[in-house]
Design an enzyme around this catalytic site. Sequence first.
Site, PDB file in Angstrom:
ATOM      1  N   CYS A 114       6.698  -4.360  16.261  1.00 32.92           N
ATOM      2  CA  CYS A 114       6.256  -3.327  17.198  1.00 32.92           C
ATOM      3  C   CYS A 114       4.793  -3.625  17.556  1.00 32.92           C
ATOM      4  O   CYS A 114       3.979  -3.863  16.653  1.00 32.92           O
ATOM      5  CB  CYS A 114       6.396  -1.948  16.562  1.00 32.92           C
ATOM      6  SG  CYS A 114       8.081  -1.624  16.007  1.00 32.92           S
ATOM      7  N   CYS A 129       6.706  -6.440   7.514  1.00 32.02           N
ATOM      8  CA  CYS A 129       7.875  -5.979   8.272  1.00 32.02           C
ATOM      9  C   CYS A 129       8.315  -7.125   9.180  1.00 32.02           C
ATOM     10  O   CYS A 129       7.472  -7.789   9.778  1.00 32.02           O
ATOM     11  CB  CYS A 129       7.496  -4.752   9.107  1.00 32.02           C
ATOM     12  SG  CYS A 129       8.899  -4.012   9.971  1.00 32.02           S
ATOM     13  N   GLU A 136       0.832  -1.188   0.000  1.00 33.75           N
ATOM     14  CA  GLU A 136       0.000   0.000   0.000  1.00 33.75           C
ATOM     15  C   GLU A 136       0.872   1.244   0.000  1.00 33.75           C
ATOM     16  O   GLU A 136       1.939   1.265   0.613  1.00 33.75           O
ATOM     17  CB  GLU A 136      -0.884   0.012   1.243  1.00 33.75           C
ATOM     18  CG  GLU A 136      -1.902  -1.113   1.195  1.00 33.75           C
ATOM     19  CD  GLU A 136      -2.846  -1.112   2.373  1.00 33.75           C
ATOM     20  OE1 GLU A 136      -4.046  -1.297   2.138  1.00 33.75           O
ATOM     21  OE2 GLU A 136      -2.403  -0.936   3.517  1.00 33.75           O
ATOM     22  N   CYS A 194       1.682  -1.688  15.968  1.00 31.57           N
ATOM     23  CA  CYS A 194       1.687  -1.450  14.513  1.00 31.57           C
ATOM     24  C   CYS A 194       1.060  -2.621  13.763  1.00 31.57           C
ATOM     25  O   CYS A 194       1.435  -3.779  13.952  1.00 31.57           O
ATOM     26  CB  CYS A 194       3.127  -1.240  14.034  1.00 31.57           C
ATOM     27  SG  CYS A 194       3.270  -1.133  12.240  1.00 31.57           S
ATOM     28  N   CYS A 226       3.504   8.648   1.039  1.00 33.62           N
ATOM     29  CA  CYS A 226       4.044   7.747   2.056  1.00 33.62           C
ATOM     30  C   CYS A 226       4.282   6.397   1.393  1.00 33.62           C
ATOM     31  O   CYS A 226       3.339   5.753   0.950  1.00 33.62           O
ATOM     32  CB  CYS A 226       3.028   7.646   3.196  1.00 33.62           C
ATOM     33  SG  CYS A 226       3.518   6.525   4.496  1.00 33.62           S
ATOM     34  N   CYS A 259      -0.856   6.280   9.704  1.00 37.08           N
ATOM     35  CA  CYS A 259       0.368   5.595  10.139  1.00 37.08           C
ATOM     36  C   CYS A 259       0.063   4.285  10.841  1.00 37.08           C
ATOM     37  O   CYS A 259      -0.751   4.246  11.743  1.00 37.08           O
ATOM     38  CB  CYS A 259       1.090   6.412  11.204  1.00 37.08           C
ATOM     39  SG  CYS A 259       1.807   7.889  10.631  1.00 37.08           S
TER      40      CYS A 259
HETATM   41  N1  SAH Z   1       9.402   0.954  10.047  1.00 37.67           N
HETATM   42  C1  SAH Z   1       9.619   2.342  10.076  1.00 37.67           C
HETATM   43  C2  SAH Z   1       8.741   3.128   9.104  1.00 37.67           C
HETATM   44  C3  SAH Z   1       7.294   2.729   8.981  1.00 37.67           C
HETATM   45  S1  SAH Z   1       6.252   3.045  10.347  1.00 37.67           S
HETATM   46  C4  SAH Z   1       9.451   2.865  11.482  1.00 37.67           C
HETATM   47  O1  SAH Z   1       8.970   2.140  12.325  1.00 37.67           O
HETATM   48  O2  SAH Z   1       9.838   4.012  11.703  1.00 37.67           O
HETATM   49  C5  SAH Z   1       5.952   4.797  10.275  1.00 37.67           C
HETATM   50  C6  SAH Z   1       5.530   5.408  11.628  1.00 37.67           C
HETATM   51  O3  SAH Z   1       4.208   5.011  12.018  1.00 37.67           O
HETATM   52  C7  SAH Z   1       6.433   4.973  12.764  1.00 37.67           C
HETATM   53  O4  SAH Z   1       6.775   6.042  13.587  1.00 37.67           O
HETATM   54  C8  SAH Z   1       5.562   4.003  13.497  1.00 37.67           C
HETATM   55  O5  SAH Z   1       6.003   3.807  14.781  1.00 37.67           O
HETATM   56  C9  SAH Z   1       4.216   4.664  13.388  1.00 37.67           C
HETATM   57  N2  SAH Z   1       3.099   3.793  13.698  1.00 37.67           N
HETATM   58  C10 SAH Z   1       3.036   2.465  13.554  1.00 37.67           C
HETATM   59  N3  SAH Z   1       1.816   2.003  13.946  1.00 37.67           N
HETATM   60  C11 SAH Z   1       1.104   3.087  14.329  1.00 37.67           C
HETATM   61  C12 SAH Z   1      -0.244   3.254  14.788  1.00 37.67           C
HETATM   62  N4  SAH Z   1      -1.070   2.229  14.894  1.00 37.67           N
HETATM   63  N5  SAH Z   1      -0.661   4.504  15.086  1.00 37.67           N
HETATM   64  C13 SAH Z   1       0.185   5.567  14.920  1.00 37.67           C
HETATM   65  N6  SAH Z   1       1.441   5.454  14.461  1.00 37.67           N
HETATM   66  C14 SAH Z   1       1.901   4.228  14.173  1.00 37.67           C
HETATM   67 FE1  SF4 Z   2       7.898  -2.399  11.303  1.00 38.19          FE
HETATM   68 FE2  SF4 Z   2       5.656  -1.212  12.082  1.00 38.19          FE
HETATM   69 FE3  SF4 Z   2       7.715  -1.401  13.758  1.00 38.19          FE
HETATM   70 FE4  SF4 Z   2       7.869   0.255  11.646  1.00 38.19          FE
HETATM   71  S1  SF4 Z   2       6.461   0.427  13.386  1.00 38.19           S
HETATM   72  S2  SF4 Z   2       9.439  -1.201  12.350  1.00 38.19           S
HETATM   73  S3  SF4 Z   2       6.683  -0.919  10.132  1.00 38.19           S
HETATM   74  S4  SF4 Z   2       6.539  -3.124  12.915  1.00 38.19           S
END
Ligand code: SAH
Ligand code: SF4
Length: 409
Positions: free
Chosen positions: A142, A138, A118, A145, A131, A377
């Site tokens: 986290c 991934c 996406e 996420c 974006c 995000c």
């Molecule tokens: N993997 C990289 C880039 C993709 S995530 C990273 O983690 O930085 C992009 C941003 O979205 C990151 O700051 C991540 O922590 C945030 N993010 C992930 N899940 C989210 C959620 N459910 N609500 C708000 N931000 C989120």
């Molecule tokens: Fe991967 Fe989501 Fe963590 Fe970014 S925030 S490193 S996309 S698991």
Amino acid sequence: MTETVSEMAAPAADGVLRRPSLVGRTRAGLGDALAEIGVPEKERRMRVGQLWNWIYHYGVREFDAMTTIGKGLRAQLAERFSLDLPEVTAEQVSTDGTRKWLLRMPSTGPHDRGAEIECVYIPEVDRGTLCVSSQVGCTLTCTFCHTGTQRLVRNLKTEEIVAQLMVARERLGDFPNRKAPDGAFVPNDGGRFVSNIVFMGMGEPLYNFDGVRDAIDVISDDQGLSLGRRRITVSTSGVVPQIGPLGEEMGTMLAISLHAVRDDLRNELVPLNKKYPIKDLLEACRNYPGLSNAKRITFEYVMLKGVNDSDAEARELVRLLKGIPAKINLIPFNPWPGTRYECSDWDRIERFSEIVFRAGYASPVRTPRGRDILAACGQLKSETEKLSARARLMLEQDEAGATPAVAAE
Ligand code: SAH
Ligand code: SF4
């Protein structure tokens, strides 16, 4: 992670053989294509320049439109290659103008239907931000996420990363002499529709370092897509050893997904922290090449109710970042089906942001965009997962020898 790159025509989902596309390739990749069809070496550099201009500056979709290239060579190119973009399998438009595209990447081999990823376009008053994703899924997990729950993971190829910008420009009518397709958003100030790129879609860009670096070379080339490195932001969850090389080799803006000010909590939210704790991460940030007041690091902090949103944590955040040219971005948590977290209450976010603001960081709360289409995000998670049972079976079958086109975690 395994990546299979097939230079031969590969069957698509419908079984039809597709010619490999030249769109998204580096100059070296275009040179290889010309070598393949027998263009003499001394002519290649000039030909690469022509192809580059037609593909990236004009965004043409047919070799026949490349009028500076002779008919014979155009025909040879068309016989062996295409100028196809990934298929847009779904386009959703949010009530706030945000657009989300689901893209199916061309198949990379006989066992790969073509992964889906996406990407999201966010129009704002003074900019249009795309974006982009760097991986399918991934490998990191986290806990807040959605992408981190996707089981199938592979690195995107350079072409697949660049193609996201090409698709966005195509869908938005953002090439010279081109009309926007029906229903596309058209900015009324005459500017390019996509003015900025953030690597904040699916995947950890620093785990796909070479792919991302080469894609940024293509995207920022001033003879083509011309998107300056200062307008490109790479976001990482904290792959410490790659942060210095990112600055040296890519020279983009850096964003760090911090989300917690203590190691015990960050270990839980961003498990990579167990390997690279906060102290090491901030040390790498302090050493990021070229930092100044005009080139600051963005620290992202997702607001999770009752988890990381206290006044004490806001004060600690400010203390930790002392001495680093920084911006702080507070991201209201975007919920997704099945998550155990909630977004902090609005007055809590305001209080947190006030503490940060009083320490000298301006307007730090990021407005969630495209929430109604799950485009915000951390909400991206493609349907590729539905393939996992089938793909796992193929992986087992493949263990005998062939390289799988997809890799499970
Ligand atoms: N993997 C990289 C880039 C993709 S995530 C990273 O983690 O930085 C992009 C941003 O979205 C990151 O700051 C991540 O922590 C945030 N993010 C992930 N899940 C989210 C959620 N459910 N609500 C708000 N931000 C989120
Ligand atoms: Fe991967 Fe989501 Fe963590 Fe970014 S925030 S490193 S996309 S698991």
